[in-house]
Design a protein around this motif. Structure first.
Motif, PDB file in Angstrom:
ATOM      1  N   SER A 100       0.852  -1.202   0.000  1.00 33.75           N
ATOM      2  CA  SER A 100       0.000   0.000   0.000  1.00 33.75           C
ATOM      3  C   SER A 100       0.880   1.242   0.000  1.00 33.75           C
ATOM      4  O   SER A 100       1.942   1.258   0.640  1.00 33.75           O
ATOM      5  N   ASP A 101       0.435   2.245  -0.730  1.00 32.26           N
ATOM      6  CA  ASP A 101       1.175   3.520  -0.833  1.00 32.26           C
ATOM      7  C   ASP A 101       2.606   3.312  -1.310  1.00 32.26           C
ATOM      8  O   ASP A 101       3.545   3.999  -0.872  1.00 32.26           O
ATOM      9  N   GLY A 102       2.784   2.335  -2.181  1.00 32.09           N
ATOM     10  CA  GLY A 102       4.108   2.102  -2.758  1.00 32.09           C
ATOM     11  C   GLY A 102       5.096   1.427  -1.830  1.00 32.09           C
ATOM     12  O   GLY A 102       6.298   1.390  -2.124  1.00 32.09           O
ATOM     13  N   THR A 103       4.640   0.874  -0.701  1.00 29.11           N
ATOM     14  CA  THR A 103       5.544   0.281   0.282  1.00 29.11           C
ATOM     15  C   THR A 103       4.995  -1.042   0.793  1.00 29.11           C
ATOM     16  O   THR A 103       3.793  -1.188   0.977  1.00 29.11           O
ATOM     17  N   VAL A 104       5.885  -1.970   1.030  1.00 31.19           N
ATOM     18  CA  VAL A 104       5.545  -3.232   1.675  1.00 31.19           C
ATOM     19  C   VAL A 104       5.913  -3.119   3.143  1.00 31.19           C
ATOM     20  O   VAL A 104       7.074  -2.886   3.489  1.00 31.19           O
ATOM     21  N   ARG A 105       4.922  -3.235   4.025  1.00 31.10           N
ATOM     22  CA  ARG A 105       5.165  -3.184   5.463  1.00 31.10           C
ATOM     23  C   ARG A 105       5.424  -4.594   5.984  1.00 31.10           C
ATOM     24  O   ARG A 105       4.566  -5.460   5.906  1.00 31.10           O
ATOM     25  N   MET A 106       6.610  -4.797   6.521  1.00 30.90           N
ATOM     26  CA  MET A 106       7.031  -6.136   6.940  1.00 30.90           C
ATOM     27  C   MET A 106       7.172  -6.201   8.453  1.00 30.90           C
ATOM     28  O   MET A 106       7.686  -5.275   9.086  1.00 30.90           O
ATOM     29  N   ASN A 107       6.726  -7.302   9.045  1.00 33.69           N
ATOM     30  CA  ASN A 107       6.922  -7.549  10.469  1.00 33.69           C
ATOM     31  C   ASN A 107       7.334  -9.003  10.668  1.00 33.69           C
ATOM     32  O   ASN A 107       7.593  -9.724   9.686  1.00 33.69           O
ATOM     33  N   LEU A 108       7.407  -9.424  11.916  1.00 33.24           N
ATOM     34  CA  LEU A 108       7.865 -10.786  12.186  1.00 33.24           C
ATOM     35  C   LEU A 108       6.917 -11.821  11.605  1.00 33.24           C
ATOM     36  O   LEU A 108       7.342 -12.891  11.146  1.00 33.24           O
ATOM     37  N   GLN A 109       5.637 -11.527  11.593  1.00 36.04           N
ATOM     38  CA  GLN A 109       4.682 -12.461  11.008  1.00 36.04           C
ATOM     39  C   GLN A 109       4.956 -12.656   9.519  1.00 36.04           C
ATOM     40  O   GLN A 109       4.779 -13.750   8.993  1.00 36.04           O
ATOM     41  N   SER A 110       5.405 -11.593   8.854  1.00 36.57           N
ATOM     42  CA  SER A 110       5.748 -11.705   7.429  1.00 36.57           C
ATOM     43  C   SER A 110       6.868 -12.721   7.227  1.00 36.57           C
ATOM     44  O   SER A 110       6.838 -13.511   6.269  1.00 36.57           O
ATOM     45  N   ILE A 111       7.861 -12.691   8.106  1.00 33.73           N
ATOM     46  CA  ILE A 111       8.972 -13.635   7.987  1.00 33.73           C
ATOM     47  C   ILE A 111       8.501 -15.052   8.291  1.00 33.73           C
ATOM     48  O   ILE A 111       8.909 -16.020   7.633  1.00 33.73           O
ATOM     49  N   ILE A 112       7.621 -15.196   9.281  1.00 36.29           N
ATOM     50  CA  ILE A 112       7.090 -16.530   9.604  1.00 36.29           C
ATOM     51  C   ILE A 112       6.348 -17.098   8.401  1.00 36.29           C
ATOM     52  O   ILE A 112       6.541 -18.266   8.026  1.00 36.29           O
ATOM     53  N   GLU A 113       5.494 -16.298   7.786  1.00 36.27           N
ATOM     54  CA  GLU A 113       4.755 -16.761   6.608  1.00 36.27           C
ATOM     55  C   GLU A 113       5.714 -17.129   5.480  1.00 36.27           C
ATOM     56  O   GLU A 113       5.500 -18.106   4.757  1.00 36.27           O
ATOM     57  N   ALA A 114       6.789 -16.342   5.331  1.00 34.00           N
ATOM     58  CA  ALA A 114       7.769 -16.630   4.285  1.00 34.00           C
ATOM     59  C   ALA A 114       8.500 -17.941   4.555  1.00 34.00           C
ATOM     60  O   ALA A 114       8.693 -18.758   3.646  1.00 34.00           O
ATOM     61  N   VAL A 115       8.918 -18.145   5.806  1.00 31.95           N
ATOM     62  CA  VAL A 115       9.614 -19.385   6.155  1.00 31.95           C
ATOM     63  C   VAL A 115       8.711 -20.591   5.936  1.00 31.95           C
ATOM     64  O   VAL A 115       9.137 -21.639   5.420  1.00 31.95           O
ATOM     65  N   MET A 116       7.440 -20.457   6.296  1.00 27.17           N
ATOM     66  CA  MET A 116       6.500 -21.554   6.089  1.00 27.17           C
ATOM     67  C   MET A 116       6.279 -21.811   4.605  1.00 27.17           C
ATOM     68  O   MET A 116       6.141 -22.962   4.179  1.00 27.17           O
ATOM     69  N   SER A 117       6.252 -20.755   3.799  1.00 26.93           N
ATOM     70  CA  SER A 117       6.096 -20.919   2.347  1.00 26.93           C
ATOM     71  C   SER A 117       7.285 -21.650   1.743  1.00 26.93           C
ATOM     72  O   SER A 117       7.135 -22.466   0.830  1.00 26.93           O
TER      73      SER A 117
END
Length: 430
Positions: A100-117
């Motif tokens: 949103s607004d040209g930016t990806v907001r990343m937090n720890l949950q984002s990394i967890i979802e990535a690791v699971m993917s």
């Protein structure tokens, strides 16, 4: 012994890995920033994140280390795939879900979802283990992560599947993607018994160590993204009961299917995890522990029978060589778990007859979508990996670390000493 990579492949591997990292660096620089609004929740997520991280890196790394001459590659290649794949998954997931607004907001949950993917890649690599080089694996990881996250986006936006449930499609997607790649890359020599494909007591011990870590942390994997406290507790308890029951089934059926009445380490390494795979879809919604126990028990039976009988048939008749037996543990059990999830959803909503058909269609559609995209993207990836550009290893170099690693004399000497100790033990002198 020096690496057997052709010079152009060595430069190609180095160039590909650094090129990808530079691309990720620029994408993070221009588009990704931290989301500090959820810092308090991230602090509470960290223990579960560590569980999932240990499970994925350590558990899957050692689970695939059962080949006697392929231990370096089995453990270390997975680390590189996870490191690259997680970065790409954060970017892909961010653009599709959190942009949103040209930016990806990343937090720890984002990394967890990535690791699971990225777990899809580690599962898929088990089907092609020892038959492709690292350059091929890196390309496969990039394609598979992309396909899986697109699959998640379609399931969430069009089928309205919950986010944590879409991540429970990881075993299903990873298994059938990997099987399709293995099918396309099949070589006729794999129809015969390959001596290098066997195991040693030490390599089996390391693989069992990976199984133990996966067994310990699978409840965290199934529950980490569930926000509802009651649902999270259900997921933890149900997963534990399911893997406990599948472990019992693994030991029981392994002895029953053995010609000499002895346990098979291959069955124990894989089938003990079957309950965690099968219960993933419905872990948070199962309200009675006996259901989880029954689900795990059946999954363990399915996994052992698949490993004992179906895997050989797939190699000889269907021309799919599954090195580590991912179909028995992850493929069959995830399909079984998905079907049970559909049945349990219909039972839970049986009073609302007007919505039963819609609910069944949605749940079956989500399973079918994962299967379809996994199969199609796996076939496409397999055809691309057949190109001579990748300098695939010759059959004589299959399942051999020496094609990729410097294996020094001291290591060889230690191996010979270990073999001599084993012979002495067998003769009864020790």
């Amino acid at each position: 012994m020096a690496s057997q990579y052709p010079p152009n492949l060595r430069f190609g591997l180095s160039g590909l890995v650094y090129f990808l990292e530079v691309v990720f660096l620029f994408l993070f620089y221009f588009f990704v920033s931290y989301d500090h609004q959820h810092s308090q929740r991230d602090a509470t997520l960290y223990p579960a994140f560590q569980d999932v991280n240990v499970m994925v890196i350590f558990g899957f790394g050692f689970l695939l280390a059962f080949l006697k001459n392929y231990g370096f590659s089995s453990t270390a290649f997975g680390l590189l795939l996870a490191a690259l794949g997680t970065q790409w998954a954060v970017i892909m997931d961010g653009f599709l879900f959190h942009f949103s607004d040209g930016t990806v907001r990343m937090n720890l949950q984002s990394i967890i979802e990535a690791v699971m993917s990225v777990t899809t890649v580690l599962i898929s690599s088990g089907a092609v283990l020892g038959k492709v080089n690292l350059m091929q694996l890196v390309f496969m990881a990039m394609v598979e992560v992309t396909a899986f996250i697109v699959n998640r986006w379609l399931a969430e936006h069009f089928l309205q599947i919950k986010s944590h449930v879409t991540l429970m499609h990881v075993p299903l997607f990873g298994a059938y993607f990997g099987l399709m790649v293995s099918w396309i890359l099949y070589h006729s020599s794999l129809n015969r018994t390959v001596e290098k494909e066997s195991s040693r007591p030490v390599s089996n011990l390391f693989a069992m160590l990976g199984t133990l870590f996966l067994w310990m942390f699978w409840p965290s994997f199934n529950s980490v993204l569930i926000e509802d406290r009651s649902g999270k507790l259900n997921a933890v308890c149900n997963t534990y009961f399911a893997i406990a029951a599948s472990s019992v089934a693994a030991f029981s059926i392994s002895v029953a299917t053995s010609k000499n009445g002895k346990l098979s380490m291959a069955h124990i390494q894989k089938a003990t995890l079957a309950g965690g795979v099968a219960v993933g879809f419905s872990a948070s919604t199962i309200q009675q522990p006996w259901i989880a126990l029954l689900l795990g028990l059946v999954a363990g039976v399915v996994s052992v029978l698949g490993s004992a009988f179906l895997q050989k048939y797939m190699n000889t008749a269907v021309k799919i060589h599954d090195t580590s037996g991912i179909h028995s543990t992850f493929g069959l059990c995830s399909v079984f778990g998905g079907i049970v999830h559909v049945i349990l959803t219909l039972i839970e909503n049986h009073e609302n007859l007007s919505e039963l058909g819609y609910l069944a269609l949605i749940e079956v559609g989500a399973l079918s979508l994962s299967l379809a995209i996994g199969l199609a993207s796996g076939v496409l990836t397999g055809f691309i990996l057949k190109c001579k550009l990748w300098k695939a290893p010759p059959v004589r170099k299959y399942f051999d670390d020496q094609a990729y690693w410097e294996v020094r004399f001291n290591c060889t000497l230690l191996g010979q000493i270990w073999n001599q100790i084993g012979l002495i033990q067998e003769t009864g002198f020790l």
